[in-house]
Design a protein around this motif. Structure first.
Motif, short mmCIF file in Angstrom:
data_model
loop_
_atom_site.label_atom_id
_atom_site.label_comp_id
_atom_site.label_asym_id
_atom_site.label_seq_id
_atom_site.Cartn_x
_atom_site.Cartn_y
_atom_site.Cartn_z
N PRO A 263 0.66 -1.21 0.26
CA PRO A 263 0.09 0.37 -0.56
C PRO A 263 0.36 1.41 0.08
CG PRO A 263 -0.16 -0.87 2.22
CD PRO A 263 0.80 -1.88 0.96
N ILE B 71 -3.57 -1.93 -3.75
CA ILE B 71 -4.32 -1.91 -2.65
C ILE B 71 -4.82 -0.71 -1.48
CG2 ILE B 71 -1.90 -2.84 -2.02
CD1 ILE B 71 -2.42 -5.08 -0.16
N THR C 254 -7.95 0.53 -2.67
CA THR C 254 -8.82 -0.88 -1.91
C THR C 254 -8.88 -0.57 -0.35
OG1 THR C 254 -8.09 -2.41 -2.12
CG2 THR C 254 -9.28 -2.54 -3.44
N ARG C 255 -7.89 -0.55 0.37
CA ARG C 255 -7.70 -0.57 1.62
C ARG C 255 -8.23 1.29 2.17
NH1 ARG C 255 -2.48 -3.07 3.86
NH2 ARG C 255 -3.48 -4.89 3.46
#
Ligand SMILES: [Zn+2]
Length: 283
Positions: free
Chosen positions: A182, A215, A218-219
């Motif tokens: 991330p 990622i 989405t996180r």
């Protein structure tokens, strides 16, 4: 009678990139040589002063910005404005090669300007040509493997920009977009022009655009608003400072819907045009 429609196999840009790099001998190189791609595609290249030598009708682009590069499909010719820096010139040539080989790109005259060639363009064909140019510049998947085996930091941006002969901005963007971890790149532009007149006023820098790893999106989030902390501006924009003189701090990002705060590590650096920030979750 039931009717069926025939479909045709379409080459994905990714496969086209691999094909071009392999057949123009680029996989054996440290970094790309656009001239070898031009020779492989049998395209000519020239550079001249667009402001005075470009025909009047070609000078007015869709977005109304300054033309920077062109492709004349009929003449098999790519040209760039002679005022471009070396890195912009190389990227612009790769961008025009994208227009030349990508399916659905018209076989016509392309005149591409600063806006189309910027990362934030909303024009679909320009965006496709930019993505294609970046895939060529970073030699397909090779950059991704290297980016993922290194720290997410400005020293990695500097190392890989030197290796691929690419700009810090293009490299930093690629570093986050191709990362499995991330991370986000935030690019800031100077807002307060008053500072030019009132030399004691502190210029403020607000978000121009964000890019992030899949990622991270989405996180956490896809974009954010805000300004560079004044102490970071002061630290990175001092004269004589280079990209390696980065400023690391923690910043808190609040969710506008829930008001929940998340703490990130932020590393700021400056390329004399924009301030950049590499954002990673605090470990
Ligand atoms: Zn274009």
């Amino acid at each position: 009678m039931t009717s069926f429609r025939a479909g045709y196999l379409e080459i994905e840009p990714r496969e086209l990139v691999r094909y071009l790099l392999r057949n123009a001998g680029q996989f054996d190189r440290e970094y790309i040589n656009p001239q070898e791609l031009l020779e492989f595609l049998k395209l000519d290249y020239t550079s001249f002063h667009f402001a005075t030598e470009l025909p009047e009708e070609a000078r007015c682009t869709l977005a109304g910005a300054s033309p920077r590069a062109l492709l004349s499909f009929a003449d098999r010719l790519i040209a760039t404005d002679d005022s471009l820096s070396v890195k912009r010139e190389r990227f612009s040539v790769l961008h025009e090669i994208g227009h030349y080989v990508l399916p659905h790109h018209e076989h016509a005259l392309y005149v591409c300007d600063d806006i189309g060639l910027s990362f934030g363009t909303r024009l679909m064909l320009e965006k496709e040509a930019n993505d294609f140019a970046a895939d060529l510049l970073f030699l397909g998947d090779r950059f991704s493997a290297e980016a993922n085996s290194r720290q997410i930091s400005t020293s990695t941006v500097k190392e890989l920009a030197t290796r691929y002969q690419s700009s810090f901005e293009a490299t930093a963007r690629r570093l986050v977009e191709k990362n499995f971890r991330p991370c986000m790149l935030i690019v800031f532009k100077q807002k307060n022009r008053q500072h030019n007149i009132d030399v004691d006023a502190t210029p403020s820098w607000d978000v121009r655009y964000c890019a992030a790893s899949p990622i991270f999106k989405t996180r956490f989030f896809e974009k954010l608003r805000g300004e560079v902390p004044p102490e970071a501006v002061a630290a990175v924009t001092q004269s004589g400072k280079g990209i390696e003189d980065s400023y690391v701090c923690e910043i808190s990002v609040s969710d506008s819907a829930t008001d929940k705060q998340t703490i990130f590590q932020a590393e700021f650096f400056f390329n004399t045009y924009n301030i950049f920030c590499l954002l990673t979750p605090k470990t």
